[in-house]
Design a protein around this motif. Structure first.
Motif, short mmCIF file in Angstrom:
data_model
loop_
_atom_site.label_atom_id
_atom_site.label_comp_id
_atom_site.label_asym_id
_atom_site.label_seq_id
_atom_site.Cartn_x
_atom_site.Cartn_y
_atom_site.Cartn_z
N VAL A 1 10.66 -7.15 -2.18
CA VAL A 1 9.20 -7.21 -2.12
C VAL A 1 8.59 -6.53 -3.34
CG1 VAL A 1 7.18 -6.31 -0.89
CG2 VAL A 1 9.01 -7.42 0.37
N ALA A 2 9.20 -5.46 -3.79
CA ALA A 2 8.68 -4.76 -4.97
C ALA A 2 8.72 -5.64 -6.21
CB ALA A 2 9.50 -3.49 -5.21
N ASP A 3 9.64 -6.62 -6.22
CA ASP A 3 9.79 -7.48 -7.39
C ASP A 3 9.12 -8.84 -7.24
OD1 ASP A 3 11.30 -5.55 -8.62
OD2 ASP A 3 13.20 -6.33 -7.85
N THR A 4 8.53 -9.13 -6.07
CA THR A 4 8.04 -10.49 -5.82
C THR A 4 6.60 -10.49 -5.33
OG1 THR A 4 8.90 -10.44 -3.55
CG2 THR A 4 10.35 -11.32 -5.25
N ALA A 5 5.78 -9.57 -5.86
CA ALA A 5 4.41 -9.44 -5.35
C ALA A 5 3.62 -10.74 -5.44
CB ALA A 5 3.69 -8.33 -6.11
N MET B 1 0.84 -1.18 0.00
CA MET B 1 0.00 0.00 0.00
C MET B 1 0.88 1.24 0.00
SD MET B 1 -2.92 1.19 2.74
CE MET B 1 -1.76 1.43 4.08
N ARG B 2 0.45 2.23 -0.78
CA ARG B 2 1.20 3.49 -0.77
C ARG B 2 0.23 4.66 -0.88
NH1 ARG B 2 6.65 5.33 -4.00
NH2 ARG B 2 6.77 7.38 -3.01
N PHE B 3 0.47 5.69 -0.11
CA PHE B 3 -0.31 6.91 -0.26
C PHE B 3 0.47 8.08 0.31
CE2 PHE B 3 -1.45 6.05 4.11
CZ PHE B 3 -1.69 7.29 4.66
N ARG B 4 0.05 9.26 -0.10
CA ARG B 4 0.60 10.52 0.40
C ARG B 4 -0.54 11.35 0.97
NH1 ARG B 4 5.01 14.61 -1.88
NH2 ARG B 4 6.00 12.63 -2.31
N VAL C 1 7.42 -1.43 6.61
CA VAL C 1 6.91 -0.06 6.51
C VAL C 1 8.06 0.90 6.24
CG1 VAL C 1 5.84 1.83 7.78
CG2 VAL C 1 4.96 -0.49 8.06
N ARG C 2 7.79 1.84 5.35
CA ARG C 2 8.72 2.97 5.16
C ARG C 2 7.88 4.21 4.94
NH1 ARG C 2 12.06 3.27 -0.17
NH2 ARG C 2 10.10 4.17 -0.89
N TYR C 3 8.24 5.27 5.64
CA TYR C 3 7.53 6.51 5.39
C TYR C 3 8.44 7.72 5.60
CZ TYR C 3 6.75 6.66 10.52
OH TYR C 3 6.91 6.66 11.88
N THR D 1 4.63 3.89 2.53
CA THR D 1 4.67 2.67 1.74
C THR D 1 4.73 1.49 2.72
OG1 THR D 1 5.92 3.74 -0.02
CG2 THR D 1 5.91 1.35 -0.02
N SER D 2 3.90 0.48 2.47
CA SER D 2 3.95 -0.70 3.33
C SER D 2 3.65 -1.94 2.51
CB SER D 2 2.92 -0.59 4.48
OG SER D 2 1.60 -0.51 3.96
N ALA D 3 4.16 -3.08 2.99
CA ALA D 3 3.93 -4.35 2.32
C ALA D 3 3.89 -5.45 3.37
CB ALA D 3 5.03 -4.64 1.31
N GLU D 4 2.99 -6.39 3.20
CA GLU D 4 2.86 -7.48 4.15
C GLU D 4 3.65 -8.69 3.66
OE1 GLU D 4 -1.13 -8.45 5.20
OE2 GLU D 4 -1.59 -6.43 5.91
N LEU D 5 4.35 -9.32 4.61
CA LEU D 5 5.08 -10.56 4.36
C LEU D 5 4.65 -11.56 5.42
CD1 LEU D 5 8.73 -9.41 3.54
CD2 LEU D 5 7.17 -10.61 2.00
#
Length: 308
Positions: A159-163, A1-4, A47-49, A37-41
């Motif tokens: 993670v960006a490459d392995t959705a 997920m990403r948002f501003r 998380v990065r913001y 920006t966040s991604a679940e594993l």
């Protein structure tokens, strides 16, 4: 997920999905900006913001392990009266941690489900009574802290490459947890200092081999293999060394190489990169080197032969 967003309430609502105790205090709305920006594993969230404001934040996780690094000029981080080196990541499993900064900060964090992490470390150690807890907020040493940051940066790229790649995502989850627990002082270190489980080793090895052969195409990890063999992960590693002079991870890697070899030999399974990723190999050059070592030819040679 990403948002501003430029709305404090929306930012706190999103933040609290991952850290229910999180709050923002003394925010200057004229300078506020949030890029998330966040991604679940599996059991953890990466998380990065970027947060632009004069901010004082508070976090006190209840059912998670929160690992965080605040990169900002003049950032201040602490817990109670204890000051934490803002140049290093920190971990809390319940202690309240506060941070403040005056300008823009980049924050990287892992939010780890405590129950899932405890189940995983019990499987790794073979200690069913182990209670996972932190014994310190700071990394074991500065190099360990830098290792954690490199790992998180790698996870972000991977993670960006392995959705859609189940095998890779399962391995990334396990890797993230293993690195985190090795970097910070936790109760797992005392348990790991005890002897590995050694009982029923030959039977456990046979069970493990069958399970790997039947499930290498699935997103299994070495912990799953050990569980299927009714032994701890440490015990299985010891048993493989005794019986095969190898490791479960090496056998699983070779089983997945064999799967990639079959796909390339059959043709019609996509490009070499697609086949490699399907079988859990995220780096094309490393896959090619492993493939050549195992089969004596490059993957491209096998693929070319299949097209003839």
């Amino acid at each position: 997920m990403r948002f501003r967003s430029y709305e404090v309430e929306r930012v706190e609502e999103t933040w609290r999905q991952y850290v229910p105790s999180a709050s923002l205090q003394r925010v200057d709305p004229d300078r506020f900006m949030f890029d998330w920006t966040s991604a679940e594993l599996g059991s953890l969230t990466l998380v990065r913001y970027d947060l632009a404001a004069e901010v004082q934040s508070v976090a006190q996780p209840e059912n998670e392990l929160l690992v965080c690094r605040v990169a900002a000029p003049n950032a201040e981080v602490g817990s109670g009266r204890e000051s934490i080196d803002a140049g290093q990541p920190w971990l809390t499993d319940g202690a309240q941690v506060h941070a403040r900064w005056e300008h823009t900060a980049r924050v990287r964090a892992l939010v780890i489900d405590r129950a899932a992490a405890q189940a995983r470390v019990r499987q790794i150690t073979g200690d069913d009574r182990l209670t996972l807890r932190s014994s310190g907020l700071a990394p074991r040493d500065e190099e360990s802290g830098r290792h954690w940051e490199r790992t998180v940066a790698y996870l972000e790229d991977a993670v960006a490459d392995t959705a859609a790649d189940g095998i890779l995502r399962a391995e990334l989850e396990r890797h993230a947890l293993a690195v985190t627990l090795s970097v910070f002082p936790t109760s797992i270190h005392d348990s790991m200092s005890r002897a590995a489980q050694r009982g029923a080793a030959p039977i456990a090895v046979r069970r493990a081999l069958v399970f790997i052969d039947e499930n290498a195409h699935r997103p299994i990890t070495i912990d799953d293999v050990a569980a299927a063999a009714f032994i701890s992960t440490r015990g299985l590693q010891y048993a493989f060394r005794r019986a095969l002079d190898s490791t479960p991870a090496e056998y699983l890697r070779r089983a997945r190489l064999a799967g990639a070899h079959r796909d390339l030999s059959d043709g019609g399974h996509g490009s070499i990169a697609v086949v490699a990723r399907r079988w859990g190999f995220s780096h094309p050059s490393r896959f090619a080197a492993s493939y050549r070592s195992e089969y004596g030819v490059a993957p491209s040679a096998t693929a070319a032969q299949a097209r003839r």
